[in-house]
Write a protein that holds these residues in place. Structure first.
Motif, PDB file in Angstrom:
ATOM      1  N   VAL A  20      26.277  38.126  98.465  1.00 11.60           N
ATOM      2  CA  VAL A  20      26.190  38.811  99.751  1.00 11.60           C
ATOM      3  C   VAL A  20      27.531  39.419 100.138  1.00 11.60           C
ATOM      4  O   VAL A  20      27.596  40.545 100.636  1.00 11.60           O
ATOM      5  CB  VAL A  20      25.695  37.844 100.844  1.00 11.60           C
ATOM      6  CG1 VAL A  20      25.697  38.524 102.221  1.00 11.60           C
ATOM      7  CG2 VAL A  20      24.301  37.338 100.515  1.00 11.60           C
ATOM      8  N   THR A  21      28.632  38.697  99.896  1.00 10.89           N
ATOM      9  CA  THR A  21      29.948  39.196 100.300  1.00 10.89           C
ATOM     10  C   THR A  21      30.303  40.484  99.561  1.00 10.89           C
ATOM     11  O   THR A  21      30.752  41.467 100.165  1.00 10.89           O
ATOM     12  CB  THR A  21      31.029  38.141 100.037  1.00 10.89           C
ATOM     13  OG1 THR A  21      30.708  36.947 100.766  1.00 10.89           O
ATOM     14  CG2 THR A  21      32.403  38.647 100.488  1.00 10.89           C
ATOM     15  N   SER A  32      28.080  38.971 107.900  1.00 10.04           N
ATOM     16  CA  SER A  32      27.121  38.330 108.810  1.00 10.04           C
ATOM     17  C   SER A  32      25.971  39.273 109.148  1.00 10.04           C
ATOM     18  O   SER A  32      24.814  38.853 109.234  1.00 10.04           O
ATOM     19  CB  SER A  32      27.831  37.884 110.087  1.00 10.04           C
ATOM     20  OG  SER A  32      28.454  39.004 110.727  1.00 10.04           O
ATOM     21  N   SER A  33      26.308  40.560 109.343  1.00  3.64           N
ATOM     22  CA  SER A  33      25.258  41.547 109.658  1.00  3.64           C
ATOM     23  C   SER A  33      24.305  41.702 108.482  1.00  3.64           C
ATOM     24  O   SER A  33      23.076  41.811 108.664  1.00  3.64           O
ATOM     25  CB  SER A  33      25.881  42.904 110.003  1.00  3.64           C
ATOM     26  OG  SER A  33      26.693  42.801 111.151  1.00  3.64           O
ATOM     27  N   LEU A  34      24.857  41.712 107.251  1.00  5.75           N
ATOM     28  CA  LEU A  34      24.009  41.859 106.069  1.00  5.75           C
ATOM     29  C   LEU A  34      23.135  40.634 105.897  1.00  5.75           C
ATOM     30  O   LEU A  34      21.941  40.758 105.570  1.00  5.75           O
ATOM     31  CB  LEU A  34      24.884  42.087 104.837  1.00  5.75           C
ATOM     32  CG  LEU A  34      24.149  42.307 103.518  1.00  5.75           C
ATOM     33  CD1 LEU A  34      23.183  43.489 103.615  1.00  5.75           C
ATOM     34  CD2 LEU A  34      25.150  42.520 102.380  1.00  5.75           C
ATOM     35  N   ARG A  55      27.508  30.578  97.362  1.00  5.71           N
ATOM     36  CA  ARG A  55      27.868  31.929  97.756  1.00  5.71           C
ATOM     37  C   ARG A  55      27.093  32.991  96.977  1.00  5.71           C
ATOM     38  O   ARG A  55      27.203  34.174  97.273  1.00  5.71           O
ATOM     39  CB  ARG A  55      29.367  32.157  97.541  1.00  5.71           C
ATOM     40  CG  ARG A  55      30.232  31.299  98.447  1.00  5.71           C
ATOM     41  CD  ARG A  55      31.688  31.659  98.283  1.00  5.71           C
ATOM     42  NE  ARG A  55      32.533  30.884  99.194  1.00  5.71           N
ATOM     43  CZ  ARG A  55      33.848  31.041  99.292  1.00  5.71           C
ATOM     44  NH1 ARG A  55      34.460  31.930  98.529  1.00  5.71           N
ATOM     45  NH2 ARG A  55      34.538  30.301 100.137  1.00  5.71           N
ATOM     46  N   THR A  56      26.350  32.566  95.994  1.00  4.30           N
ATOM     47  CA  THR A  56      25.594  33.518  95.194  1.00  4.30           C
ATOM     48  C   THR A  56      24.102  33.394  95.508  1.00  4.30           C
ATOM     49  O   THR A  56      23.663  32.417  96.108  1.00  4.30           O
ATOM     50  CB  THR A  56      25.820  33.291  93.692  1.00  4.30           C
ATOM     51  OG1 THR A  56      25.317  31.997  93.332  1.00  4.30           O
ATOM     52  CG2 THR A  56      27.304  33.389  93.345  1.00  4.30           C
ATOM     53  N   VAL A  57      23.364  34.430  95.106  1.00  9.12           N
ATOM     54  CA  VAL A  57      21.918  34.433  95.299  1.00  9.12           C
ATOM     55  C   VAL A  57      21.268  34.946  94.018  1.00  9.12           C
ATOM     56  O   VAL A  57      21.914  35.600  93.185  1.00  9.12           O
ATOM     57  CB  VAL A  57      21.502  35.345  96.482  1.00  9.12           C
ATOM     58  CG1 VAL A  57      22.048  34.817  97.793  1.00  9.12           C
ATOM     59  CG2 VAL A  57      21.958  36.777  96.240  1.00  9.12           C
ATOM     60  N   SER A  58      20.000  34.669  93.860  1.00  6.40           N
ATOM     61  CA  SER A  58      19.227  35.227  92.749  1.00  6.40           C
ATOM     62  C   SER A  58      17.845  35.589  93.268  1.00  6.40           C
ATOM     63  O   SER A  58      17.358  35.004  94.244  1.00  6.40           O
ATOM     64  CB  SER A  58      19.125  34.230  91.591  1.00  6.40           C
ATOM     65  OG  SER A  58      18.448  33.048  92.019  1.00  6.40           O
ATOM     66  N   LEU A  59      17.234  36.546  92.619  1.00  7.40           N
ATOM     67  CA  LEU A  59      15.924  37.010  93.051  1.00  7.40           C
ATOM     68  C   LEU A  59      14.850  35.992  92.724  1.00  7.40           C
ATOM     69  O   LEU A  59      14.830  35.395  91.640  1.00  7.40           O
ATOM     70  CB  LEU A  59      15.583  38.342  92.371  1.00  7.40           C
ATOM     71  CG  LEU A  59      16.347  39.579  92.864  1.00  7.40           C
ATOM     72  CD1 LEU A  59      16.111  40.736  91.911  1.00  7.40           C
ATOM     73  CD2 LEU A  59      15.924  39.950  94.277  1.00  7.40           C
TER      74      LEU A  59
END
Length: 309
Positions: A20-21, A32-34, A55-59
């Motif tokens: 996200v960052t 924060s907005s995202l 801090r990471t994301v995955s689909l």
């Protein structure tokens, strides 16, 4: 659906970075907005698009399905944006230009040749049609400009008279009027007329001029194209009121009409209130600069010995 559209690029950026960052930095928005935008997107869809890992994301599977659709939508939007930017480019943009069939042989090609001497890369989408049909396409946004006759008078259109054409009574070369240089239209009151279909400007002119001459024309044949009408006249099927031909046609004589005044006005029309792209503005200015000299000189004819009555 419309609420989802602004968030597609945000979603695709996060999916691409899986962070996200970094996605927020690329998009130039606060993290924060995202994060809040992604949360609202998932709430609107009613499914989780991302699995969070610190801090990471995955689909998620749903996220992969949605990403494919989002990328197609974003590609289509970018292609559309590129198309409109290209059409509006001052040097290489496009003009959708309509004109009457009778102007297509010589007048319009000469106009385009002259314009492109200074604007060699401007592109044209050319449409030939009769006046009413072109005005409808103008109103629908399918045309930027059109050369038409008669000059329209409508609150949603802007029109400027550019030139006029003398009209002739076209008769077979063995006709009783063929040896005349000029006539009054009333002298043709008993003739059968070959003319264009209702809706064409020339048909309205014929009806109006015959009414001024004191008669209603007897219509033998109706067509859609002036040179076909001349062919029917040459075959002895009637007489016609037409603008001059580009090339003299065998089998017919073109007789000047002295009363009523036999001319058709040619005008330039465009939609009121619609902004012009740079190439449309340039071509419009060029056409308006040709006022009074839009049409080339009429061809030289060699009439038979005439009776000047």
């Amino acid at each position: 659906m419309y609420a989802l559209t602004p968030r597609l690029a945000q979603f695709a950026a996060v999916a691409r970075h899986e962070h996200v960052t970094r996605a927020a930095q690329e998009l130039g928005v606060p993290q924060s907005s995202l994060s809040r935008a992604l949360a609202r997107l998932e709430a609107d869809l009613g499914v989780a698009l991302f699995a969070r890992h610190g801090r990471t994301v995955s689909l998620t599977p749903a996220g992969r399905t949605f990403l494919a659709a989002a990328e197609r939508a974003l590609t289509a939007v970018e292609q559309g944006a590129e198309a409109v930017r290209s059409d509006a480019d001052p040097a290489t943009g496009k003009v959708a230009f309509g004109f009457l069939h009778t102007l297509g042989w010589e007048t319009v090609p000469e106009l385009l040749r002259a314009f492109r001497a200074d604007h060699p890369r401007v592109r044209f989408a050319l449409v030939q049609n009769y006046g009413d049909a072109m005005l409808e396409r103008l109103r629908a946004g399918e045309l930027d400009l059109c050369l038409t006759s008669p000059v329209p008078d409508a609150p949603d259109l802007v029109a400027r008279r550019l030139d006029e054409q003398r009209l002739r009574l076209v008769v077979p070369d063995d006709h009783r009027l063929a040896r005349r240089k000029r006539i009054r239209l009333a002298e043709a009151a008993e003739e059968s007329f070959v003319t264009l279909e209702p809706g064409y400007g020339m048909r309205r002119l014929l009806d109006t001029m015959c009414a001024e001459a004191g008669f209603t024309p007897r219509i033998a044949f109706e067509g859609e194209e002036a040179e076909t009408i001349r062919g029917l006249v040459a075959a002895g099927l009637g007489v016609a009121l037409l603008p001059p031909p580009v090339f003299p046609r065998p089998g017919v004589r073109e007789v000047a009409v002295t009363a009523p005044r036999a001319v058709r006005e040619i005008g330039l029309a465009w939609s009121a209130g619609r902004p012009d792209t740079p190439p449309v503005a340039a071509f419009k200015a060029f056409l308006l600069s040709r006022r009074g000299r839009l049409l080339r000189a009429e061809p030289t004819h060699h009439p038979a010995p005439e009776d000047n009555r």
